[in-house]
Design a protein around this motif. Sequence first.
Motif, mmCIF file in Angstrom:
data_model
loop_
_atom_site.group_PDB
_atom_site.id
_atom_site.type_symbol
_atom_site.label_atom_id
_atom_site.label_comp_id
_atom_site.label_asym_id
_atom_site.label_seq_id
_atom_site.Cartn_x
_atom_site.Cartn_y
_atom_site.Cartn_z
ATOM 1 N N ALA A 311 0.847 -1.186 0.000
ATOM 2 C CA ALA A 311 0.000 0.000 0.000
ATOM 3 C C ALA A 311 0.883 1.236 0.000
ATOM 4 C CB ALA A 311 -0.917 0.001 1.219
ATOM 5 N N GLN A 621 -6.301 -2.132 10.522
ATOM 6 C CA GLN A 621 -5.154 -2.849 9.982
ATOM 7 C C GLN A 621 -4.437 -3.558 11.116
ATOM 8 O OE1 GLN A 621 -2.507 -0.909 7.067
ATOM 9 N NE2 GLN A 621 -0.769 -1.500 8.359
ATOM 10 N N HIS A 638 -3.248 -7.598 7.478
ATOM 11 C CA HIS A 638 -4.658 -7.609 7.089
ATOM 12 C C HIS A 638 -5.228 -6.202 7.239
ATOM 13 C CE1 HIS A 638 -8.697 -10.029 7.234
ATOM 14 N NE2 HIS A 638 -8.718 -9.054 6.345
ATOM 15 N N ARG A 639 -5.804 -5.676 6.159
ATOM 16 C CA ARG A 639 -6.516 -4.393 6.196
ATOM 17 C C ARG A 639 -7.965 -4.639 5.791
ATOM 18 N NH1 ARG A 639 -5.172 0.112 3.067
ATOM 19 N NH2 ARG A 639 -4.432 -1.201 1.371
ATOM 20 N N ASP A 647 -12.509 -6.877 2.616
ATOM 21 C CA ASP A 647 -11.064 -6.881 2.804
ATOM 22 C C ASP A 647 -10.411 -5.957 1.783
ATOM 23 O OD1 ASP A 647 -11.036 -8.765 4.891
ATOM 24 O OD2 ASP A 647 -11.248 -10.405 3.442
ATOM 25 N N LEU A 648 -9.466 -5.152 2.257
ATOM 26 C CA LEU A 648 -8.678 -4.311 1.358
ATOM 27 C C LEU A 648 -7.385 -5.005 0.948
ATOM 28 C CD1 LEU A 648 -9.040 -0.860 3.167
ATOM 29 C CD2 LEU A 648 -10.246 -1.639 1.116
ATOM 30 N N GLU A 649 -6.783 -5.728 1.884
ATOM 31 C CA GLU A 649 -5.514 -6.370 1.578
ATOM 32 C C GLU A 649 -5.222 -7.438 2.621
ATOM 33 O OE1 GLU A 649 -0.957 -5.034 0.456
ATOM 34 O OE2 GLU A 649 -2.099 -3.813 1.850
ATOM 35 N N LYS A 650 -4.714 -8.587 2.147
ATOM 36 C CA LYS A 650 -4.227 -9.649 3.015
ATOM 37 C C LYS A 650 -2.898 -10.139 2.448
ATOM 38 C CE LYS A 650 -8.019 -12.089 2.628
ATOM 39 N NZ LYS A 650 -8.997 -13.205 2.789
ATOM 40 N N ARG A 668 -0.453 -12.843 -1.556
ATOM 41 C CA ARG A 668 -0.974 -11.478 -1.424
ATOM 42 C C ARG A 668 -2.323 -11.391 -2.138
ATOM 43 N NH1 ARG A 668 3.127 -9.033 -3.423
ATOM 44 N NH2 ARG A 668 4.150 -8.559 -1.450
ATOM 45 N N ARG A 670 -5.440 -8.520 -2.718
ATOM 46 C CA ARG A 670 -5.996 -7.184 -2.558
ATOM 47 C C ARG A 670 -7.060 -6.962 -3.616
ATOM 48 N NH1 ARG A 670 -0.652 -5.626 -4.872
ATOM 49 N NH2 ARG A 670 -1.028 -4.578 -6.876
ATOM 50 N N THR A 674 -4.292 -10.481 -7.123
ATOM 51 C CA THR A 674 -4.010 -11.631 -6.284
ATOM 52 C C THR A 674 -2.751 -12.283 -6.836
ATOM 53 O OG1 THR A 674 -6.356 -11.999 -5.857
ATOM 54 C CG2 THR A 674 -4.851 -13.829 -5.398
#
Length: 699
Positions: A311, A621, A638-639, A647-650, A668, A670, A674
């Motif tokens: 990010a 987050q 995790h966001r 989910d925004l991002e893992k 990853r 998002r 992916t």
Amino acid sequence: MFRCFFLFMLVCLLFSVMAGFAVAAGPSLDEDQPVHLDADQLDYDQQSGEYQAVGEVVLRQGEMTLFADEVWWHPETGEARARGDVRLLDPSGEMTGDELSLELDSGRGRLSYGTIFLRDRNLHVTGDSIERLSPVDYRIEQGEFTTCDGENPAWKFRVSDLEVTLGKFARGRHARFYLKNIPVFYTPYVLYPVQTERESGLLMPRYGYSRNRGWQLSGAYYQVLAQNQDMTFYLDYFSDLGIGKGLEYRYAFRRQEGEAKIYHVSGFDEGENALAIDWRNQGWLPGKIRSVAAVEYVDDEEYFSRFGEVAGEYNKDKTESKIFLSRAWGNRNLTAQLKHLNNLDRDTDRTLQRLPQVHFSSLLQPVGESFLFARLDTTYDHFYRDEGQSGQRLLLRPALSAPFQLGFLEVLPEIGFTQRFYYADEDSSGESGSRWEQKGVFDLGVRMSSSFARVFNGGPGNVSKIQHVISPEIAYTYVPRHGEDDLPYFDRSDRLAHVHRISYGLTNRLTARIEPQDGAAFYHEFLYFRLSQEYDIVESRQDPLNPLDNFRPFSALRTELLLRPTRWSYVNLDSRYDFETAAGDSMKVADMRLEFGANDGRGNDVSASYHYLRDDQEYVQGELRTSFLDPVHLRYLHRYDLVVGRDLEKVLDVEYRAQCWSVFLTLRDRLEDTEFLVTLSLSGLGRIANFGGVLGGGG
């Protein structure tokens, strides 16, 4: 595809090993130093002039020590022969074997069925015959080498003949690479430089899959140019994009240091090329001028979303380039910068550029022998854009102040005058032409502050004292009403609104003196807490009963908290709370950032944060790193968006860390992409940390 990947990995591994190992200097004996010989039994043959030592023999000369069951030593020729459990030790490492012949004067020798261990690189070399031709030259017959410990190493190279020249090259014939005892590939010849510092060579490749890029494979070559310069060349394959080529150049000269990057993607389809350039530099020019450059350029609006990995990279919507110069003379400072913004998500033609901006500031200085102090801030801007209003602005603000002490209060009154001069080549309505404008306005203010401190003896644990400092402050600012509608508008400095305001705040600090039993005493500030707010006198004169008046004299109350119970944990809060919300606002909290974290200094840490901005964003987050499962090391990020509930991002990073190799796996996920990535690393060999297309990242 997987067959090609496997072959590519083997080729990269082969050439990586060609450039991956350094061998430290072997035993270095000094003929001028005396030889000490100890043994259970010591005999001297007068006819041959040779000593024979038997039973737990120890021969020492300088930093070299030879252990064996039997040793024959000739003082005149300087020759020594050892047999049975032979060990030769020196600061660089050790040699072990069945039999050893050694010339103490020249350092030449031969070891049968032996092993060389070099500590600085944890390098093990074994062979049927190891010949030491000089302090820097070795020849090994039927040998093996690895950086793994143990009788059955995780990986090794086996060669029929190996010649090593320290500081230069090693040449091997008929080399076979083994994983455990399984042969993986064969090459008739290997050549790699043997250096004790940085080493040129191919880095371990990176492999993976991305929804944006498809199947991807990255290789890189690292080249040492000099002690202060190096380069990395990238070659990337993306099944859905094309071929990426990159170059990084790093330098550190006496007065300048930095790095330059260029990356280009050739698309499989016509017209899908992308170019990125990044240059970072800092240093000093003649005349004590500080220089900083940060130049960034991409020609594809989707470049960062395709190649960004964290990010702040993949959601970047513009590039910013700056060249900054500064020069200081005591309390005077002159700065100049060129700044260019390039929007990636919209047209840049109307974006305002500052080419250049020059700023001069002079801090408070006494005026003669009087009680007055003066300061000056001057800024010149040349505004440019392809479409819309451009022009120039000169802003001058001289100010006079008279600081004094009033009891326990420190008082700083100040009066200033802001003068602006404009030359605009087009007015705000878009009509062509040029015009001069100017406007001046007074401002005045006064700031009062104080500090009260008290020290308390004793505390929990090793705390011997705690100091509590309270710092209240209050400030008054006044800018009279003045008309500015006829002035050009470039930024907020062109509209100095009528201000009649009181600002106030209260700061608390708690600092502990810690006296550990086994170390020196130190100070630790474990609490910082500040409350601040503004009261607008202009707003207070509105009619609170008139629905047409926006009666909100009090600003949001700002709360700043930094709590550090230990040196390994923290809680950080920065928020604004509205007591008087506007109509329709359901939340009194205007914005908030709450963070906390803890770590144990051994690779285990946890952090979490909450971010809120009214009518804009709300997400949480969390991040966890742990080495509790060693040799498996984990990182999870995790966001989560609380507004839309998604989910925004893992991100999951897994490293299996063995004694002489590691494997890295990254998963990853998002909103826009992916991907998974796999990298293998052997001890002593570098690996690719990210794809060459990521600006700001390293290989």
